[in-house]
Design a protein around this motif. Structure first.
Motif, PDB file in Angstrom:
ATOM      1  N   VAL A   1     -14.946   1.465  -6.623  1.00 16.12           N
ATOM      2  CA  VAL A   1     -13.723   2.371  -6.493  1.00 16.12           C
ATOM      3  C   VAL A   1     -12.636   1.418  -7.226  1.00 16.12           C
ATOM      4  O   VAL A   1     -12.731   0.248  -7.195  1.00 16.12           O
ATOM      5  N   HIS A   2     -11.645   2.089  -8.020  1.00 13.00           N
ATOM      6  CA  HIS A   2     -10.474   1.275  -8.544  1.00 13.00           C
ATOM      7  C   HIS A   2      -9.370   2.066  -8.610  1.00 13.00           C
ATOM      8  O   HIS A   2      -9.597   3.482  -8.961  1.00 13.00           O
ATOM      9  N   GLY A   3      -8.347   1.694  -8.660  1.00 13.19           N
ATOM     10  CA  GLY A   3      -6.871   2.305  -8.785  1.00 13.19           C
ATOM     11  C   GLY A   3      -5.806   1.255  -8.961  1.00 13.19           C
ATOM     12  O   GLY A   3      -5.710   0.254  -8.509  1.00 13.19           O
ATOM     13  N   LEU A   4      -4.898   1.659  -9.785  1.00 13.58           N
ATOM     14  CA  LEU A   4      -3.756   0.865  -9.994  1.00 13.58           C
ATOM     15  C   LEU A   4      -2.377   1.434  -9.619  1.00 13.58           C
ATOM     16  O   LEU A   4      -2.338   2.641  -9.701  1.00 13.58           O
ATOM     17  N   SER A   5      -1.417   0.755  -8.781  1.00 12.70           N
ATOM     18  CA  SER A   5      -0.317   1.363  -8.251  1.00 12.70           C
ATOM     19  C   SER A   5      -0.329   2.466  -7.216  1.00 12.70           C
ATOM     20  O   SER A   5      -1.173   2.325  -6.541  1.00 12.70           O
ATOM     21  N   LEU A   6       0.022   3.744  -7.796  1.00 10.66           N
ATOM     22  CA  LEU A   6      -0.191   4.694  -6.736  1.00 10.66           C
ATOM     23  C   LEU A   6      -1.849   5.260  -6.670  1.00 10.66           C
ATOM     24  O   LEU A   6      -1.934   5.674  -5.811  1.00 10.66           O
ATOM     25  N   GLY A   7      -2.477   4.753  -7.868  1.00 14.21           N
ATOM     26  CA  GLY A   7      -3.801   5.125  -7.842  1.00 14.21           C
ATOM     27  C   GLY A   7      -4.309   4.284  -6.964  1.00 14.21           C
ATOM     28  O   GLY A   7      -5.598   4.529  -6.225  1.00 14.21           O
ATOM     29  N   ALA A   8      -3.958   3.014  -6.824  1.00 15.56           N
ATOM     30  CA  ALA A   8      -4.673   2.011  -5.862  1.00 15.56           C
ATOM     31  C   ALA A   8      -4.370   2.811  -4.246  1.00 15.56           C
ATOM     32  O   ALA A   8      -5.375   2.603  -3.340  1.00 15.56           O
ATOM     33  N   MET A   9      -3.171   3.127  -3.880  1.00 16.59           N
ATOM     34  CA  MET A   9      -2.944   3.634  -2.593  1.00 16.59           C
ATOM     35  C   MET A   9      -3.724   5.023  -2.449  1.00 16.59           C
ATOM     36  O   MET A   9      -4.434   4.879  -1.123  1.00 16.59           O
TER      37      MET A   9
ATOM     38  N   PRO B   1     -22.904   2.069   2.485  1.00 16.95           N
ATOM     39  CA  PRO B   1     -21.638   1.798   1.993  1.00 16.95           C
ATOM     40  C   PRO B   1     -21.618   1.511   0.545  1.00 16.95           C
ATOM     41  O   PRO B   1     -22.651   1.124  -0.217  1.00 16.95           O
ATOM     42  N   ILE B   2     -20.505   1.658  -0.356  1.00 15.11           N
ATOM     43  CA  ILE B   2     -20.230   1.564  -1.546  1.00 15.11           C
ATOM     44  C   ILE B   2     -20.279  -0.059  -1.856  1.00 15.11           C
ATOM     45  O   ILE B   2     -20.327  -0.842  -0.780  1.00 15.11           O
ATOM     46  N   HIS B   3     -20.133  -0.675  -2.995  1.00 13.39           N
ATOM     47  CA  HIS B   3     -20.620  -1.935  -3.296  1.00 13.39           C
ATOM     48  C   HIS B   3     -19.355  -2.679  -3.349  1.00 13.39           C
ATOM     49  O   HIS B   3     -19.177  -3.979  -3.204  1.00 13.39           O
ATOM     50  N   GLY B   4     -18.155  -2.042  -3.487  1.00 13.04           N
ATOM     51  CA  GLY B   4     -16.769  -2.582  -3.545  1.00 13.04           C
ATOM     52  C   GLY B   4     -15.660  -1.873  -4.119  1.00 13.04           C
ATOM     53  O   GLY B   4     -15.698  -0.730  -4.474  1.00 13.04           O
ATOM     54  N   ALA B   5     -14.480  -2.500  -4.226  1.00 19.88           N
ATOM     55  CA  ALA B   5     -13.237  -1.808  -4.808  1.00 19.88           C
ATOM     56  C   ALA B   5     -12.360  -3.090  -5.315  1.00 19.88           C
ATOM     57  O   ALA B   5     -12.252  -4.232  -4.866  1.00 19.88           O
ATOM     58  N   LEU B   6     -11.687  -2.871  -6.519  1.00 21.00           N
ATOM     59  CA  LEU B   6     -10.638  -3.547  -7.045  1.00 21.00           C
ATOM     60  C   LEU B   6      -9.485  -2.726  -7.159  1.00 21.00           C
ATOM     61  O   LEU B   6      -9.415  -1.781  -8.171  1.00 21.00           O
ATOM     62  N   TRP B   7      -8.367  -2.873  -6.436  1.00 19.55           N
ATOM     63  CA  TRP B   7      -7.028  -2.195  -6.323  1.00 19.55           C
ATOM     64  C   TRP B   7      -5.974  -3.249  -6.817  1.00 19.55           C
ATOM     65  O   TRP B   7      -5.958  -4.286  -6.105  1.00 19.55           O
ATOM     66  N   SER B   8      -5.303  -2.834  -7.815  1.00 19.46           N
ATOM     67  CA  SER B   8      -4.334  -3.556  -8.229  1.00 19.46           C
ATOM     68  C   SER B   8      -2.937  -2.940  -8.087  1.00 19.46           C
ATOM     69  O   SER B   8      -2.829  -1.913  -8.316  1.00 19.46           O
ATOM     70  N   GLY B   9      -2.118  -3.867  -7.905  1.00 18.60           N
ATOM     71  CA  GLY B   9      -0.524  -3.490  -7.720  1.00 18.60           C
ATOM     72  C   GLY B   9      -0.425  -2.401  -6.666  1.00 18.60           C
ATOM     73  O   GLY B   9       0.270  -1.332  -6.803  1.00 18.60           O
ATOM     74  N   PRO B  10      -0.974  -2.795  -5.368  1.00 19.68           N
ATOM     75  CA  PRO B  10      -1.058  -1.574  -4.425  1.00 19.68           C
ATOM     76  C   PRO B  10       0.583  -1.480  -3.752  1.00 19.68           C
ATOM     77  O   PRO B  10       1.220  -2.304  -3.768  1.00 19.68           O
TER      78      PRO B  10
ATOM     79  N   GLY C   1     -19.471 -10.549   1.831  1.00 19.58           N
ATOM     80  CA  GLY C   1     -20.383  -9.712   2.702  1.00 19.58           C
ATOM     81  C   GLY C   1     -21.032  -8.708   2.128  1.00 19.58           C
ATOM     82  O   GLY C   1     -21.101  -8.750   0.634  1.00 19.58           O
ATOM     83  N   ARG C   2     -21.325  -7.686   2.509  1.00 17.51           N
ATOM     84  CA  ARG C   2     -21.977  -6.550   1.769  1.00 17.51           C
ATOM     85  C   ARG C   2     -21.140  -5.704   0.959  1.00 17.51           C
ATOM     86  O   ARG C   2     -21.626  -5.333  -0.143  1.00 17.51           O
ATOM     87  N   MET C   3     -19.823  -5.630   1.279  1.00 20.38           N
ATOM     88  CA  MET C   3     -18.976  -4.977   0.289  1.00 20.38           C
ATOM     89  C   MET C   3     -17.646  -5.742   0.028  1.00 20.38           C
ATOM     90  O   MET C   3     -17.134  -6.455   0.908  1.00 20.38           O
ATOM     91  N   ARG C   4     -17.387  -5.936  -1.176  1.00 13.63           N
ATOM     92  CA  ARG C   4     -16.375  -6.711  -1.726  1.00 13.63           C
ATOM     93  C   ARG C   4     -15.129  -6.024  -2.057  1.00 13.63           C
ATOM     94  O   ARG C   4     -15.246  -5.058  -2.813  1.00 13.63           O
ATOM     95  N   VAL C   5     -13.862  -6.365  -1.502  1.00 17.75           N
ATOM     96  CA  VAL C   5     -12.862  -5.845  -1.655  1.00 17.75           C
ATOM     97  C   VAL C   5     -11.646  -6.691  -2.306  1.00 17.75           C
ATOM     98  O   VAL C   5     -11.556  -7.865  -1.611  1.00 17.75           O
ATOM     99  N   VAL C   6     -11.074  -6.570  -3.508  1.00 18.46           N
ATOM    100  CA  VAL C   6     -10.228  -7.357  -4.066  1.00 18.46           C
ATOM    101  C   VAL C   6      -8.890  -6.615  -4.210  1.00 18.46           C
ATOM    102  O   VAL C   6      -8.850  -5.689  -5.062  1.00 18.46           O
TER     103      VAL C   6
ATOM    104  N   VAL D   1     -15.554  -9.124  -7.636  1.00 14.57           N
ATOM    105  CA  VAL D   1     -16.110  -7.878  -7.222  1.00 14.57           C
ATOM    106  C   VAL D   1     -17.491  -7.634  -7.518  1.00 14.57           C
ATOM    107  O   VAL D   1     -18.160  -6.874  -6.825  1.00 14.57           O
ATOM    108  N   LEU D   2     -17.684  -7.681  -8.821  1.00 16.35           N
ATOM    109  CA  LEU D   2     -19.105  -7.449  -9.222  1.00 16.35           C
ATOM    110  C   LEU D   2     -19.898  -8.589  -8.977  1.00 16.35           C
ATOM    111  O   LEU D   2     -21.231  -8.390  -9.616  1.00 16.35           O
TER     112      LEU D   2
END
Length: 535
Positions: free
Chosen positions: A340-348, A363-372, A420-425, A502-503
């Motif tokens: 999953v991915h989102g920027l700004s309000l999309g990250a939240m 579980p999913i494999h991970g997330a990259l959230w920018s500018g939360p 770990g199993r799921m990566r969040v950045v 993340v990948l």
């Protein structure tokens, strides 16, 4: 004076003038309130004889002092601009700023005196039936309620209605040179579940842009696929659930679940998907990726964040539930990796769409959230629980196996450290007020000011009670007008590092990574020059 000091992003003369005028008016209001309270308590008047004569000139002296201090503001603003590689302010900056500040103060002073006039009229009328002190309180209360409803019910709602109508019209506009695709394997093309007109401006830009298979192959030096991009605009269906189902059908139609990687994207308030993020992702994976997004608003993210922070959550949850629900029914060996991915309000909102308890077994494999944004729940919990000694602008969380933070300089955690199993950045810049604004800044110095500071925060930035909070609130509105790589404008070079982590592409050749960063940054700068900025 404090309002003139630098903060996270450069301020033009209009923004600085408005801020200084508001602060000047607040200081004047504080003085009037203290003076009125002093007389109400029937305390002796300050200043007798010669001192009283001096005090009469004090307002003029203060006004002249403020005018002199305005000329000092250019070096302060230039200190912030230097950090971001911008040219110094023009010579006329201070004079323009002063005029805007005085005009703002005059308007607010007129509003304040209108408030006093209403309060006094109501108080005088009430004295015929109630005691004087009660009548005075009643007059102030009636005036406060009246002005609140005028500001909130008429002014604010009117501005939002006008903004929404304006964004809606812009969203429906299709430039003559932007034609519907003729390829059946594109959203909006023949056989698509979503027509070209139903995608909205942001969706049409997203679906029709991006690197082609040949461009990706040229960048990577190896054969590539054409990425799959699916987008559903607000006009496509009446409810969030219906739009999410359309997105799933379109993704299935285009073969998105047959790609090696699938990314569920939550766009910003206007429906915009950051090309810097998606282009970087598609190039790194040589096109073997599908992405899907659904629009939920016409308003910009700052407006949505300040007025309706919960807006978009329903859409993000509905889209993720549809995609994840189908994805987990596929045989494990045939599923694409899901992110999953989102920027700004999309990250939240993207963060809100992922319920860890619902996917403990798969579980999913991970997330990259920018500018939360500062109101992002899990981001705030992780940041506040950071390892002691790690800075707020790039914290370290526990053993860093599940969550890591990155900025222009990458992560503080070595790339070789185990995941770990799921990566969040979380990708964030220290100069981004959308991330680091807090109401508590009005009475408490923010922790991101502690040493060491982020590389993109000027050393001249200082904390002042109340004023700093107002500065950061204004910085939020200006955060997407900074050069790429600062504020709320994220550079492809930094997305490359985020997606790489993340990948799980840590073994990618360092020279290849550097070359991709440079080429993608150049490509994005050219796009921004053509369009005049971001989304």
């Amino acid at each position: 004076m404090a309002s003139l000091t630098p903060s996270l992003v450069p301020r033009g003369y209009i923004a600085q003038g408005l801020l200084s005028g508001v602060c000047f008016a607040m200081g004047y209001l504080l003085g009037v309130g203290l003076s009125g309270g002093w007389r109400l308590l029937q305390l002796p008047e300050l200043g007798q004889g010669r001192l009283q004569q001096v005090l009469r000139w004090l307002p003029l002296v203060c006004l002249l002092g403020c005018a002199v201090l305005v000329w000092w503001v250019r070096p302060w603003q230039d200190a912030v601009r230097a950090v971001m590689g911008l040219a110094p302010m023009e010579q006329t900056y201070s004079l323009r700023l002063l005029l805007i500040a005085l005009l703002t103060f005059a308007v607010l002073l007129a509003v304040g005196r209108a408030f006093v006039w209403v309060a006094r009229r109501v108080g005088r009328a009430a004295r015929r039936r109630v005691p004087g002190p009660v009548a005075g309180v009643l007059g102030i209360s009636v005036a406060a309620v009246l002005f609140f409803f005028l500001a909130n019910g008429l002014l604010l709602r009117g501005v939002l209605h006008l903004a929404d109508a304006s964004f809606r019209q812009a969203d429906a506009l299709i430039p003559p040179d932007q034609r519907a695709p003729t390829d059946a394997l594109q959203t909006g093309g023949p056989g698509s579940w979503v027509s070209w007109e139903q995608m909205g401006r942001a969706g049409r830009d997203y679906a029709s842009s991006g690197p082609s298979a040949s461009e990706i192959a040229a960048l990577m030096g190896r054969p590539a696929l054409r990425p799959v991009r699916v987008y559903v605009g607000l006009p496509a269906a009446d409810t969030a659930q219906a739009r999410a189902r359309l997105a799933l059908r379109e993704l299935q139609r285009q073969g998105g679940f047959q790609r090696g990687t699938l990314v569920v994207i939550t766009p910003t308030g206007t429906g915009w998907v950051d090309p810097a993020a998606v282009d970087s992702l598609e190039v790194l994976l040589r096109g073997d990726v599908a992405s899907v997004a659904v629009q939920y608003s016409y308003l910009s993210s700052p407006l949505s964040l300040l007025v309706e922070p919960e807006y978009g959550q329903e859409s993000a949850q509905a889209l993720f539930a549809e995609i994840y629900g189908y994805w987990r029914t596929l045989p494990e060996q045939q599923r694409p990796r899901l992110y999953v991915h989102g920027l700004s309000l999309g990250a939240m909102n993207s963060e809100r769409s992922v319920n860890l308890f619902d996917m403990i077994d798969t579980p999913i494999h991970g997330a990259l959230w920018s500018g939360p944004p500062f109101a992002t729940r899990y981001w705030r919990q992780v940041t506040d629980s950071r390892v002691a000694g790690s800075p707020e602008w790039r914290p370290e969380f526990r053993d860093s196996r599940s969550v890591r933070f990155m900025n222009q300089e990458g992560s503080a955690v070595p790339a070789a450290a185990p995941w770990g199993r799921m990566r969040v950045v979380y990708l964030q810049y220290g100069s981004d007020a959308i991330t680091f604004f807090r109401a508590q800044d009005a009475w408490r110095e923010p922790e991101w000011m502690d040493a060491p500071r982020a590389p993109d925060v000027a050393p001249a930035v200082r904390w002042y009670p109340l004023v700093t909070m107002l500065q950061l609130a204004l910085d939020m509105l200006l955060a997407d007008r900074t050069p790429m790589g600062y504020g709320h404008v994220f550079a492809p070079a930094h997305y490359v590092l985020g997606w790489r982590a993340v990948l799980g592409l840590e073994d990618m050749d360092a020279d290849t990574v550097t070359r991709l960063q440079q080429q993608l940054d150049a490509r994005r700068r050219a796009q921004r020059d053509q369009t005049g900025g971001g989304g």
